[in-house]
Scaffold this motif. Structure first.
Motif, PDB file in Angstrom:
ATOM      1  N   THR A   1      47.543  32.686  46.299  1.00 60.90           N
ATOM      2  CA  THR A   1      46.536  33.566  46.873  1.00 60.90           C
ATOM      3  C   THR A   1      46.776  33.652  48.374  1.00 60.90           C
ATOM      4  O   THR A   1      47.361  32.749  48.968  1.00 60.90           O
ATOM      5  N   GLU A   2      46.353  34.750  48.968  1.00 61.18           N
ATOM      6  CA  GLU A   2      46.565  34.926  50.405  1.00 61.18           C
ATOM      7  C   GLU A   2      45.468  34.269  51.228  1.00 61.18           C
ATOM      8  O   GLU A   2      45.620  34.099  52.427  1.00 61.18           O
TER       9      GLU A   2
ATOM     10  N   ARG B   1      39.657  31.172  49.294  1.00 65.92           N
ATOM     11  CA  ARG B   1      39.512  31.575  47.897  1.00 65.92           C
ATOM     12  C   ARG B   1      40.111  30.516  46.976  1.00 65.92           C
ATOM     13  O   ARG B   1      39.547  30.181  45.945  1.00 65.92           O
TER      14      ARG B   1
ATOM     15  N   ILE C   1      35.999  34.202  41.032  1.00 65.83           N
ATOM     16  CA  ILE C   1      36.591  34.166  42.366  1.00 65.83           C
ATOM     17  C   ILE C   1      38.085  34.464  42.300  1.00 65.83           C
ATOM     18  O   ILE C   1      38.615  35.239  43.087  1.00 65.83           O
TER      19      ILE C   1
ATOM     20  N   GLY D   1      38.571  38.144  39.817  1.00 68.54           N
ATOM     21  CA  GLY D   1      37.728  39.328  39.989  1.00 68.54           C
ATOM     22  C   GLY D   1      38.517  40.483  40.609  1.00 68.54           C
ATOM     23  O   GLY D   1      39.442  40.259  41.388  1.00 68.54           O
ATOM     24  N   PRO D   2      38.146  41.699  40.248  1.00 70.06           N
ATOM     25  CA  PRO D   2      38.871  42.858  40.788  1.00 70.06           C
ATOM     26  C   PRO D   2      38.665  42.968  42.288  1.00 70.06           C
ATOM     27  O   PRO D   2      37.580  42.753  42.816  1.00 70.06           O
ATOM     28  N   ARG D   3      39.732  43.237  42.981  1.00 65.26           N
ATOM     29  CA  ARG D   3      39.693  43.405  44.426  1.00 65.26           C
ATOM     30  C   ARG D   3      40.201  44.804  44.756  1.00 65.26           C
ATOM     31  O   ARG D   3      41.171  45.254  44.202  1.00 65.26           O
ATOM     32  N   GLY D   4      39.523  45.441  45.670  1.00 61.33           N
ATOM     33  CA  GLY D   4      39.904  46.808  45.999  1.00 61.33           C
ATOM     34  C   GLY D   4      40.482  46.899  47.286  1.00 61.33           C
ATOM     35  O   GLY D   4      41.155  47.297  48.001  1.00 61.33           O
TER      36      GLY D   4
END
Length: 107
Positions: free
Chosen positions: A53-54, A58, A101, A104-107
Motif C-alpha cells: 500500500t502507498e 492504511r 480499509i 474498499g474502492p478508492r477513487g
C-alpha cells in the motif's frame, strides 16, 4: 495472497515480542526473555513494511483488525483462556473493518 501471510506473521511477531516483555515484568521470568522479544518486535516492524500500500497509516490501521483476532487466538492457544462470544463478535467486526480499509474502492 501476500497479505494472507504478512499480517498473520506480523501479528505473531508482535504478540510474541510483547509477551516476552509481559513475561519478564509480570511473570517474573529472566531478563533473557527480552532478547527474543526485541527480535520479534523488529521482525514485526519489518513485516509491516512489506504490505503493498502507498499509505503506511492504511497498512497499520488494517493490521489492527488482524492483530485483535490474532490476540484472541493467542489467548486461547497460549494462555488457555477461551474467547467468549463477545470476544468473537468483536474480532469479526474488527476484521471486517480491516477488510474495508484494505479493499474498499478508492477513487
Amino acid at each position: 495472497m501476500k497479505l494472507l501471510l504478512i499480517y498473520p506473521l506480523a501479528a505473531l511477531a508482535e504478540i510474541a515480542g510483547c509477551f516476552a516483555f509481559w513475561a519478564w515484568l509480570k511473570l517474573d521470568r529472566a531478563p533473557l526473555w527480552l532478547a527474543p522479544g526485541v527480535v520479534c518486535l523488529i521482525a514485526f516492524a519489518w513485516l509491516l513494511t512489506l504490505v503493498p500500500t502507498e499509505a503506511a497509516g492504511r497498512a497499520f490501521a488494517a493490521y489492527g483488525g488482524v492483530y485483535i483476532c490474532a490476540s484472541l487466538v493467542w489467548m486461547a492457544v497460549v494462555e488457555k483462556t477461551l474467547p467468549d462470544r463477545w470476544d468473537l463478535i468483536g474480532g469479526a467486526v474488527c476484521l471486517a473493518g480491516a477488510a474495508l480499509i484494505l479493499f474498499g474502492p478508492r477513487g
